[in-house]
Scaffold this motif. Structure first.
Motif, short mmCIF file in Angstrom:
data_model
loop_
_atom_site.label_atom_id
_atom_site.label_comp_id
_atom_site.label_asym_id
_atom_site.label_seq_id
_atom_site.Cartn_x
_atom_site.Cartn_y
_atom_site.Cartn_z
N ILE A 239 0.83 -1.20 0.00
CA ILE A 239 0.00 0.00 0.00
C ILE A 239 0.87 1.25 0.00
O ILE A 239 0.63 2.19 -0.76
CB ILE A 239 -0.94 0.00 1.22
CG1 ILE A 239 -1.96 -1.14 1.11
CG2 ILE A 239 -1.67 1.35 1.35
CD1 ILE A 239 -2.83 -1.29 2.34
N ARG A 240 1.88 1.26 0.84
CA ARG A 240 2.78 2.41 0.94
C ARG A 240 3.53 2.63 -0.37
O ARG A 240 3.69 3.78 -0.83
CB ARG A 240 3.76 2.22 2.09
CG ARG A 240 4.64 3.43 2.36
CD ARG A 240 5.25 3.40 3.74
NE ARG A 240 5.89 2.14 4.04
CZ ARG A 240 5.45 1.28 4.96
NH1 ARG A 240 4.35 1.55 5.64
NH2 ARG A 240 6.10 0.15 5.20
N LYS A 241 3.97 1.54 -1.01
CA LYS A 241 4.70 1.65 -2.27
C LYS A 241 3.83 2.25 -3.37
O LYS A 241 4.25 3.16 -4.09
CB LYS A 241 5.20 0.27 -2.70
CG LYS A 241 5.96 0.28 -4.02
CD LYS A 241 6.42 -1.13 -4.39
CE LYS A 241 7.13 -1.13 -5.74
NZ LYS A 241 7.56 -2.51 -6.12
N ILE A 242 2.59 1.75 -3.49
CA ILE A 242 1.67 2.25 -4.52
C ILE A 242 1.33 3.72 -4.26
O ILE A 242 1.29 4.54 -5.19
CB ILE A 242 0.39 1.40 -4.56
CG1 ILE A 242 0.72 -0.01 -5.10
CG2 ILE A 242 -0.68 2.05 -5.43
CD1 ILE A 242 -0.45 -0.97 -5.09
N ARG A 243 1.12 4.08 -3.00
CA ARG A 243 0.80 5.46 -2.67
C ARG A 243 1.96 6.40 -2.98
O ARG A 243 1.76 7.52 -3.46
CB ARG A 243 0.41 5.57 -1.20
CG ARG A 243 -0.96 5.01 -0.88
CD ARG A 243 -1.33 5.22 0.56
NE ARG A 243 -1.44 6.63 0.88
CZ ARG A 243 -1.72 7.09 2.11
NH1 ARG A 243 -1.89 6.24 3.11
NH2 ARG A 243 -1.81 8.38 2.33
N LEU A 244 3.18 5.95 -2.69
CA LEU A 244 4.36 6.79 -2.95
C LEU A 244 4.55 7.00 -4.45
O LEU A 244 4.85 8.12 -4.89
CB LEU A 244 5.60 6.14 -2.34
CG LEU A 244 5.75 6.26 -0.82
CD1 LEU A 244 6.95 5.46 -0.34
CD2 LEU A 244 5.89 7.73 -0.41
N ILE A 245 4.37 5.95 -5.23
CA ILE A 245 4.51 6.07 -6.68
C ILE A 245 3.46 7.03 -7.23
O ILE A 245 3.77 7.93 -8.03
CB ILE A 245 4.38 4.69 -7.36
CG1 ILE A 245 5.58 3.81 -6.99
CG2 ILE A 245 4.27 4.84 -8.88
CD1 ILE A 245 5.46 2.38 -7.49
N ARG A 246 2.22 6.86 -6.78
CA ARG A 246 1.14 7.71 -7.26
C ARG A 246 1.35 9.16 -6.84
O ARG A 246 1.16 10.09 -7.63
CB ARG A 246 -0.20 7.19 -6.73
CG ARG A 246 -1.40 7.99 -7.21
CD ARG A 246 -2.68 7.24 -6.95
NE ARG A 246 -3.83 8.06 -7.26
CZ ARG A 246 -4.71 8.49 -6.35
NH1 ARG A 246 -4.56 8.16 -5.08
NH2 ARG A 246 -5.73 9.24 -6.71
N THR A 247 1.76 9.36 -5.60
CA THR A 247 2.00 10.73 -5.11
C THR A 247 3.12 11.41 -5.89
O THR A 247 3.02 12.59 -6.22
CB THR A 247 2.35 10.70 -3.61
OG1 THR A 247 1.27 10.12 -2.87
CG2 THR A 247 2.62 12.11 -3.09
N GLY A 248 4.17 10.65 -6.20
CA GLY A 248 5.27 11.20 -6.97
C GLY A 248 4.83 11.63 -8.36
O GLY A 248 5.21 12.72 -8.84
N ILE A 249 4.02 10.81 -9.02
CA ILE A 249 3.52 11.15 -10.36
C ILE A 249 2.60 12.36 -10.29
O ILE A 249 2.67 13.28 -11.13
CB ILE A 249 2.79 9.95 -10.98
CG1 ILE A 249 3.77 8.79 -11.21
CG2 ILE A 249 2.13 10.34 -12.31
CD1 ILE A 249 3.12 7.50 -11.67
#
Length: 254
Positions: free
Chosen positions: A5-15
């Motif tokens: 969950i944290r990984k997906i959120r970080l990727i999405r937030t970065g984009i």
């Protein structure tokens, strides 16, 4: 699962942050292309391709082929909503000591999702009849674009600023408040035919009984591929994919 969950959120937030900085006006530019078509209708002139329609055409094609990833990852207004909702949710839980994030009931969400289609029809009708100019200064996204560009909206935009403030308050209380309920471009994307392989699907046979984690987490309360008639409401945030304990949610035939 927490790491996923944290990984997906970080990727999405970065984009989202990247698009917010580099291309904050994509939403308003795309909708300007839609309006230009109906402006031509009101003037009785042939539709001429323009730079606005370049962006509109690209985003429409991307949405048809890959789903509403623009809404979930690239729209600056949507990213603003995510930031406000997460900030208020932190305050709601950590400071006010509430157990759950703020959210509207499922029936209320389903009802309010229809408002954006009324807004879209009203704007396009105003363009087609040549009366859209009378509403100059009432657009909250125009006010947002000005503020994002470092310009203060003038007195003629006081209605647009007021609506922007009200929308931002709503963004704090419901995830993707504007995108789901009031975005006219979101209404356009929601009625587009999407290539079946781009839709999120769930392997129901492997789902634990009475789980429902994906639907509970989905801001639109979608039942993934079970809500076929409402699949256009999916903004491709992939929150359901991140929360699924069995990793049963995927796109295409994988």
């Amino acid at each position: 699962m927490k790491k996923r969950i944290r990984k997906i959120r970080l990727i999405r937030t970065g984009i989202q942050l990247l698009f917010f900085i580099l291309a904050p006006s994509l939403f308003s530019t795309a909708f300007a292309g839609v309006r230009s078509i109906f402006d031509s209708v009101s003037q009785g002139t042939p539709v001429e391709w323009n730079s606005f329609l370049d962006i509109t055409g690209i985003l429409v094609l991307v949405t048809i082929l890959f789903g509403r990833h623009f809404c979930g990852y690239a729209c600056a207004f949507g990213s603003l909503g995510d930031a406000l909702y997460e900030t208020f949710s932190w305050f709601w839980i950590k400071v006010l000591h509430r157990k759950k994030k703020p959210a509207y009931p499922e029936k209320a969400v389903y009802f309010m999702q229809k408002i954006k289609y009324v807004i879209l029809a009203t704007i396009l009708l105003a363009c087609a009849t040549g009366t859209y100019g009378k509403f100059q200064g009432t657009s909250p996204w125009d006010a947002f674009s000005m503020l994002r560009a470092g310009r203060l909206p003038g007195a003629s935009y006081k209605v647009g600023v007021l609506l922007l403030v009200l929308i931002m308050i709503g963004m704090c209380t419901q995830e993707r408040f504007f995108c789901q309920f009031f975005c006219p471009m979101g209404a356009v994307f929601a009625i587009l035919p999407i290539v079946p392989g781009a839709l999120l699907k769930r392997d129901r046979e492997n789902c634990p009984q009475k789980c429902g984690a994906c639907k509970k987490r989905c801001p639109a309360h979608l039942d993934i591929d079970g809500d076929t008639s409402r699949s256009g409401e999916c903004i491709c945030c992939h929150a359901c994919q991140a929360i699924c304990p069995k990793q049963n949610i995927h796109t295409g035939d994988a």
